[in-house]
Design a protein around this motif. Structure first.
Motif, PDB file in Angstrom:
ATOM      1  N   LEU A   5      19.527  37.375 139.239  1.00 53.52           N
ATOM      2  CA  LEU A   5      19.767  38.223 140.477  1.00 53.52           C
ATOM      3  C   LEU A   5      19.289  39.502 139.665  1.00 53.52           C
ATOM      4  CD1 LEU A   5      23.156  37.499 141.894  1.00 53.52           C
ATOM      5  CD2 LEU A   5      20.785  36.594 142.653  1.00 53.52           C
ATOM      6  N   ALA A   6      18.486  40.448 140.547  1.00 53.34           N
ATOM      7  CA  ALA A   6      17.939  41.727 139.897  1.00 53.34           C
ATOM      8  C   ALA A   6      18.138  42.673 140.875  1.00 53.34           C
ATOM      9  CB  ALA A   6      16.428  41.557 139.536  1.00 53.34           C
ATOM     10  N   GLU A   7      18.883  43.971 140.453  1.00 50.62           N
ATOM     11  CA  GLU A   7      19.084  45.114 141.167  1.00 50.62           C
ATOM     12  C   GLU A   7      18.111  46.274 140.649  1.00 50.62           C
ATOM     13  OE1 GLU A   7      21.147  47.924 143.885  1.00 50.62           O
ATOM     14  OE2 GLU A   7      20.565  45.730 143.908  1.00 50.62           O
ATOM     15  N   THR A   8      17.275  46.703 141.317  1.00 50.71           N
ATOM     16  CA  THR A   8      16.465  47.622 140.997  1.00 50.71           C
ATOM     17  C   THR A   8      17.018  49.313 141.263  1.00 50.71           C
ATOM     18  OG1 THR A   8      14.992  47.754 143.006  1.00 50.71           O
ATOM     19  CG2 THR A   8      14.263  46.294 141.175  1.00 50.71           C
ATOM     20  N   LYS A   9      16.583  50.017 140.538  1.00 51.02           N
ATOM     21  CA  LYS A   9      17.140  51.489 140.674  1.00 51.02           C
ATOM     22  C   LYS A   9      16.036  52.324 140.080  1.00 51.02           C
ATOM     23  CE  LYS A   9      21.327  50.955 142.174  1.00 51.02           C
ATOM     24  NZ  LYS A   9      21.942  51.334 143.115  1.00 51.02           N
ATOM     25  N   GLY A  10      15.836  53.633 140.870  1.00 46.82           N
ATOM     26  CA  GLY A  10      15.031  54.577 140.510  1.00 46.82           C
ATOM     27  C   GLY A  10      15.570  55.318 139.505  1.00 46.82           C
ATOM     28  N   GLU A  11      14.936  56.244 138.855  1.00 45.57           N
ATOM     29  CA  GLU A  11      15.389  56.933 137.879  1.00 45.57           C
ATOM     30  C   GLU A  11      16.545  58.210 138.351  1.00 45.57           C
ATOM     31  OE1 GLU A  11      14.729  56.692 134.594  1.00 45.57           O
ATOM     32  OE2 GLU A  11      13.686  54.821 135.417  1.00 45.57           O
TER      33      GLU A  11
ATOM     34  N   ASN B  69      10.765  48.589 148.652  1.00 46.11           N
ATOM     35  CA  ASN B  69      10.105  50.170 148.277  1.00 46.11           C
ATOM     36  C   ASN B  69       9.143  49.838 147.038  1.00 46.11           C
ATOM     37  OD1 ASN B  69      11.639  49.778 145.787  1.00 46.11           O
ATOM     38  ND2 ASN B  69      13.544  50.529 146.834  1.00 46.11           N
ATOM     39  N   ALA B  70       8.514  50.669 146.477  1.00 45.01           N
ATOM     40  CA  ALA B  70       7.710  50.848 145.414  1.00 45.01           C
ATOM     41  C   ALA B  70       7.812  49.994 144.170  1.00 45.01           C
ATOM     42  CB  ALA B  70       6.982  52.239 145.358  1.00 45.01           C
ATOM     43  N   LEU B  71       9.224  50.518 143.854  1.00 49.54           N
ATOM     44  CA  LEU B  71       9.803  49.788 142.714  1.00 49.54           C
ATOM     45  C   LEU B  71       9.912  48.159 142.803  1.00 49.54           C
ATOM     46  CD1 LEU B  71      10.676  50.240 139.673  1.00 49.54           C
ATOM     47  CD2 LEU B  71      12.932  50.639 140.655  1.00 49.54           C
ATOM     48  N   GLU B  72      10.572  47.952 143.882  1.00 44.52           N
ATOM     49  CA  GLU B  72      10.773  46.383 144.150  1.00 44.52           C
ATOM     50  C   GLU B  72       9.264  45.627 144.168  1.00 44.52           C
ATOM     51  OE1 GLU B  72      14.708  47.305 146.627  1.00 44.52           O
ATOM     52  OE2 GLU B  72      12.774  46.863 147.762  1.00 44.52           O
ATOM     53  N   GLN B  73       8.467  46.266 144.849  1.00 44.81           N
ATOM     54  CA  GLN B  73       7.161  45.707 144.859  1.00 44.81           C
ATOM     55  C   GLN B  73       6.495  45.579 143.289  1.00 44.81           C
ATOM     56  OE1 GLN B  73       4.610  47.988 147.663  1.00 44.81           O
ATOM     57  NE2 GLN B  73       6.081  47.688 149.349  1.00 44.81           N
ATOM     58  N   ASP B  74       6.553  46.726 142.800  1.00 49.63           N
ATOM     59  CA  ASP B  74       5.967  46.470 141.375  1.00 49.63           C
ATOM     60  C   ASP B  74       6.576  45.302 140.568  1.00 49.63           C
ATOM     61  OD1 ASP B  74       4.379  48.580 141.703  1.00 49.63           O
ATOM     62  OD2 ASP B  74       5.473  50.168 140.806  1.00 49.63           O
TER      63      ASP B  74
ATOM     64  N   ILE C  18      27.524  39.740 145.665  1.00 51.11           N
ATOM     65  CA  ILE C  18      28.893  39.536 144.789  1.00 51.11           C
ATOM     66  C   ILE C  18      29.950  40.122 145.213  1.00 51.11           C
ATOM     67  CG2 ILE C  18      29.242  39.984 142.280  1.00 51.11           C
ATOM     68  CD1 ILE C  18      26.345  40.152 141.687  1.00 51.11           C
ATOM     69  N   ASN C  19      30.889  39.406 145.717  1.00 53.49           N
ATOM     70  CA  ASN C  19      31.975  39.867 146.433  1.00 53.49           C
ATOM     71  C   ASN C  19      33.071  40.049 145.475  1.00 53.49           C
ATOM     72  OD1 ASN C  19      32.077  36.986 145.904  1.00 53.49           O
ATOM     73  ND2 ASN C  19      33.610  36.949 147.434  1.00 53.49           N
ATOM     74  N   GLY C  20      33.107  41.206 145.034  1.00 53.49           N
ATOM     75  CA  GLY C  20      34.149  41.525 144.061  1.00 53.49           C
ATOM     76  C   GLY C  20      35.166  42.777 144.610  1.00 53.49           C
ATOM     77  N   TYR C  21      35.462  43.740 143.783  1.00 54.05           N
ATOM     78  CA  TYR C  21      36.343  44.892 144.581  1.00 54.05           C
ATOM     79  C   TYR C  21      35.416  45.735 145.307  1.00 54.05           C
ATOM     80  CZ  TYR C  21      34.054  46.917 140.080  1.00 54.05           C
ATOM     81  OH  TYR C  21      33.035  47.314 139.000  1.00 54.05           O
ATOM     82  N   PHE C  22      34.046  45.452 145.551  1.00 56.05           N
ATOM     83  CA  PHE C  22      33.180  45.736 146.491  1.00 56.05           C
ATOM     84  C   PHE C  22      32.086  44.913 146.821  1.00 56.05           C
ATOM     85  CE2 PHE C  22      31.478  47.523 142.814  1.00 56.05           C
ATOM     86  CZ  PHE C  22      30.081  47.516 142.975  1.00 56.05           C
ATOM     87  N   ASN C  23      31.426  44.924 147.740  1.00 61.00           N
ATOM     88  CA  ASN C  23      30.272  43.802 147.937  1.00 61.00           C
ATOM     89  C   ASN C  23      28.765  44.519 147.697  1.00 61.00           C
ATOM     90  OD1 ASN C  23      31.744  41.845 149.470  1.00 61.00           O
ATOM     91  ND2 ASN C  23      31.302  42.557 151.426  1.00 61.00           N
ATOM     92  N   HIS C  24      28.477  43.684 146.590  1.00 62.26           N
ATOM     93  CA  HIS C  24      27.158  44.145 145.981  1.00 62.26           C
ATOM     94  C   HIS C  24      26.046  43.333 146.364  1.00 62.26           C
ATOM     95  CE1 HIS C  24      23.931  45.490 143.424  1.00 62.26           C
ATOM     96  NE2 HIS C  24      24.481  44.834 142.135  1.00 62.26           N
ATOM     97  N   TYR C  25      24.973  43.726 146.893  1.00 61.69           N
ATOM     98  CA  TYR C  25      23.907  42.621 147.379  1.00 61.69           C
ATOM     99  C   TYR C  25      22.544  42.987 146.602  1.00 61.69           C
ATOM    100  CZ  TYR C  25      26.487  42.234 151.657  1.00 61.69           C
ATOM    101  OH  TYR C  25      27.541  41.893 152.738  1.00 61.69           O
ATOM    102  N   PRO C  26      22.319  42.264 145.491  1.00 61.57           N
ATOM    103  CA  PRO C  26      21.188  42.509 144.630  1.00 61.57           C
ATOM    104  C   PRO C  26      20.001  42.374 145.362  1.00 61.57           C
ATOM    105  CG  PRO C  26      22.819  41.076 143.463  1.00 61.57           C
ATOM    106  CD  PRO C  26      23.219  41.112 145.016  1.00 61.57           C
ATOM    107  N   ASP C  27      18.992  43.412 144.787  1.00 62.61           N
ATOM    108  CA  ASP C  27      17.782  43.485 145.512  1.00 62.61           C
ATOM    109  C   ASP C  27      16.788  42.130 145.595  1.00 62.61           C
ATOM    110  OD1 ASP C  27      18.271  46.060 146.433  1.00 62.61           O
ATOM    111  OD2 ASP C  27      17.541  46.661 144.440  1.00 62.61           O
ATOM    112  N   ILE C  28      16.768  41.455 144.228  1.00 60.19           N
ATOM    113  CA  ILE C  28      15.836  40.486 144.221  1.00 60.19           C
ATOM    114  C   ILE C  28      16.705  38.990 143.531  1.00 60.19           C
ATOM    115  CG2 ILE C  28      13.455  39.652 143.239  1.00 60.19           C
ATOM    116  CD1 ILE C  28      13.211  42.011 145.188  1.00 60.19           C
ATOM    117  N   MET C  29      16.219  37.978 144.184  1.00 54.89           N
ATOM    118  CA  MET C  29      16.809  36.814 143.847  1.00 54.89           C
ATOM    119  C   MET C  29      15.657  35.898 143.186  1.00 54.89           C
ATOM    120  SD  MET C  29      19.060  33.708 145.800  1.00 54.89           S
ATOM    121  CE  MET C  29      20.440  34.899 146.062  1.00 54.89           C
ATOM    122  N   ILE C  30      15.755  35.237 142.031  1.00 58.04           N
ATOM    123  CA  ILE C  30      14.481  34.625 141.304  1.00 58.04           C
ATOM    124  C   ILE C  30      15.162  33.241 140.960  1.00 58.04           C
ATOM    125  CG2 ILE C  30      12.983  34.476 139.466  1.00 58.04           C
ATOM    126  CD1 ILE C  30      13.865  37.785 139.364  1.00 58.04           C
ATOM    127  N   MET C  31      14.451  32.178 141.158  1.00 58.42           N
ATOM    128  CA  MET C  31      14.653  30.966 140.575  1.00 58.42           C
ATOM    129  C   MET C  31      13.615  30.635 139.696  1.00 58.42           C
ATOM    130  SD  MET C  31      15.284  26.974 142.020  1.00 58.42           S
ATOM    131  CE  MET C  31      16.897  26.954 142.004  1.00 58.42           C
TER     132      MET C  31
END
Length: 576
Positions: A516-522, A465-470, A495-508
């Motif tokens: 790990l970065a999870e992007t969120k709109g306002e 999406n636009a935010l991830e692209q930026d 991230i397999n905790g009390y629910f499965n969370h798939y962060p949007d971007i992985m960076i090395m």
């Protein structure tokens, strides 16, 4: 079975010759083939005929080490009713001018013994030998047989057809063939010449410089087998593709790791949560990859709140029917007239019967909640219904399935809260640990993709999406960033905790940090975001100093606790 010379179990490979008689009762074809095999030097006791009419395997244990049979002449092994996992080689000697079905007999050479990998690589494969004027036609018959047995084109390898060596023309030695005379299935087989050649090869085995390449077929088979095993290992590192049928895998987008980043990925195991199974009388102790269902341990509905707002419960009445010619039931919204009749009938029942039937209907709907004890579920529903006033009971009688849906939502919220509490309790007590586990796949398969941004780990990444692209564009300008990857939800790292969370971007980073970065709109500054921040923080603390987690919003205003703005995130990455 006792161990043999190389430490394995007893195996005596058997070759099946698929012959084709001239008529149902005609056994001359089988006897002729037996004679030719004997002429090659094969002892007669090593050969047996097993057809619908001739059975030389009666009371013979083919798996016994005392059994001498190594060659079986047959037509259709399955219909003839015998079986042997030692059958490794199919030699099809069927009439070259006929279309002979090989599907059934192929099944007899695909059941390798002991269903285990053997030390000798040649024993991990089956072999099909065929002779035909049209090699491609013959191969297509074999392939159809493999397909009917459940194998795809990834499960077999084809050798190039061998062109027969044409001897110099010697007119006086050419056979005279009458056009109207039927050709024998193996009329050109010269058993004595073959036997002499085999003897010559045996005698020259100790002279490699003069010996012909008698093992070339096995060498090619071993090479093909090694290539196949490598492909399988590659598929094992690609869990998404491994879950797809072979026929579909070639039709999905496939993008591999860019070679310049391969070294940074080799050996990289990203931590995930494991439940620690303590040692006991029944187990030596173990660690099992955590799933939220494990956290249901100790959950009970006893004493739980049942404050449920039934005001918006939908009036759902459906009928379930099996259409003519279909075996799967279908649900339909009940027509208005039918609904009216159903409600009138239901209203005619005594109040106690209506309430009892409503309870039963709701319990039946809720019984699919596997984490909930059945007895507790019934008691919970009884407690809710018995506490209803007259208006609520009347509303329930009109829409019992809508009420059941409301109760389900309440129970699921109680379960989610229990999962979370249990997770943090176990994590604090060491019953949950975070250990290296997830390996980045060798290839990804996004449904839609983009390849316009530099420093991507794969040849192309899942579209964003636009935010991830930026965010990605800003990452490409950071010198410390080695690569980035768009994590694919439900198929990538969780991230397999009390629910499965798939962060949007992985960076090395070039310093070796994994971010790990999870992007969120306002508009997503909500409870879901706060839950992800909390789980991400728990993972970061447990995974170790090499790993980071951030929830990234575009702006700095009204950030949830623990979140960062995009500007703050970029500054942090630069510092790492």
């Amino acid at each position: 079975m006792i161990p043999y010379q190389n430490g394995g179990k007893y195996i005596r490979p058997i070759a099946l010759f698929q012959a084709q008689p001239k008529g149902k009762e005609d056994a001359t074809t089988f006897e002729k083939l037996r004679t030719e095999l004997v002429n090659t030097g094969i002892p007669a006791e090593h050969i047996a005929i097993r057809t619908a009419d001739v059975n030389e395997l009666k009371n013979v244990d083919l798996l016994s080490s005392d059994c001498p049979v190594r060659y079986i002449i047959t037509v259709n092994a399955l219909k003839e009713g015998w079986d042997c996992p030692f059958a490794y080689i199919l030699a099809s000697l069927a009439n070259k001018t006929s279309q002979v079905d090989v599907e059934q007999i192929l099944g007899r050479i695909l059941r390798l013994p002991y269903t285990a990998e053997h030390r000798a690589k040649a024993l991990n494969m089956s072999y099909v030998l065929t002779s035909s004027n049209d090699f491609n036609d013959a191969v297509q018959q074999i392939i159809r047989g493999l397909n009917s047995a459940g194998f795809s084109d990834r499960d077999y390898r084809l050798a190039e057809p061998v062109e027969p060596v044409k001897p110099a023309p010697v007119p006086e030695q050419l056979p005279i063939i009458e056009p109207e005379a039927p050709q024998e299935d193996f009329a050109g087989l010269d058993g004595k010449s073959i036997g002499a050649e085999l003897q010559r090869r045996r005698e020259s085995e100790n002279s490699p410089e003069s010996a012909p390449k008698a093992d070339s077929m096995l060498a090619e088979a071993q090479q093909a087998g090694d290539a196949y095993n490598q492909a399988v290992q590659g598929a094992d590192n690609d869990p998404f593709a491994a879950a797809l049928p072979w026929e579909v895998r070639d039709k999905v987008n496939t993008f591999h790791i860019i070679p310049q980043y391969q070294e940074s990925v080799d050996g990289l195991l990203i931590p995930q949560f494991f439940q620690v199974i303590p040692q006991s009388l029944f187990t030596d102790g173990d660690k099992v990859l955590l799933s939220k269902e494990m956290l249901a341990d100790g959950f009970t509905l006893k004493g739980k709140a049942y404050d449920i707002d039934f005001a918006a419960a939908d009036d759902e009445i459906v009928k379930v029917d099996v259409e003519t010619g279909r075996s799967v039931p279908r649900a339909y919204q009940m027509e208005a007239a039918d609904q009216r009749y159903f409600k009138e009938y239901f209203s005619s029942l005594p109040p106690e019967s209506r309430v009892r039937q409503c309870k039963d209907m709701m319990i039946h709907q809720l019984d699919k909640l596997n984490m909930v004890d059945g007895g507790e579920l019934r008691a919970y529903v009884n407690l809710i219904v018995d506490g209803m006033d007259r208006e609520q009971l009347a509303a329930m009688e009109k829409a019992p399935l809508g009420f059941a849906a409301k109760i389900r939502v309440k129970i699921e919220s109680l379960l989610e809260q229990h999962y979370k509490e249990t997770f943090f309790t176990w994590l604090d007590r060491g019953k949950i640990v975070c250990e290296p586990h997830y390996r980045l796949p060798s290839a990804i398969h996004p449904t839609s993709s983009t390849a316009i941004y530099g420093k991507s780990l794969y040849e192309a990444e899942e579209d964003m999406n636009a935010l991830e692209q930026d965010l990605v564009k800003r990452l490409t300008a950071i010198p410390n960033v080695l690569w980035w990857h768009r994590n694919i939800a439900r198929h990538g790292f969780a991230i397999n905790g009390y629910f499965n969370h798939y962060p949007d971007i992985m960076i090395m980073t070039k310093s070796g940090k994994i971010i790990l970065a999870e992007t969120k709109g306002e508009h997503l500054k909500n409870d879901d975001s706060r839950e992800k921040i909390e789980l991400g923080a728990a993972w970061r603390n447990a995974a170790g100093n090499r790993y980071r987690y951030y929830m990234v919003f575009r702006d700095e205003e009204n950030l949830p606790h623990g979140a960062v703005s995009m500007g703050q995130f970029v500054e942090t990455v630069e510092a790492l």
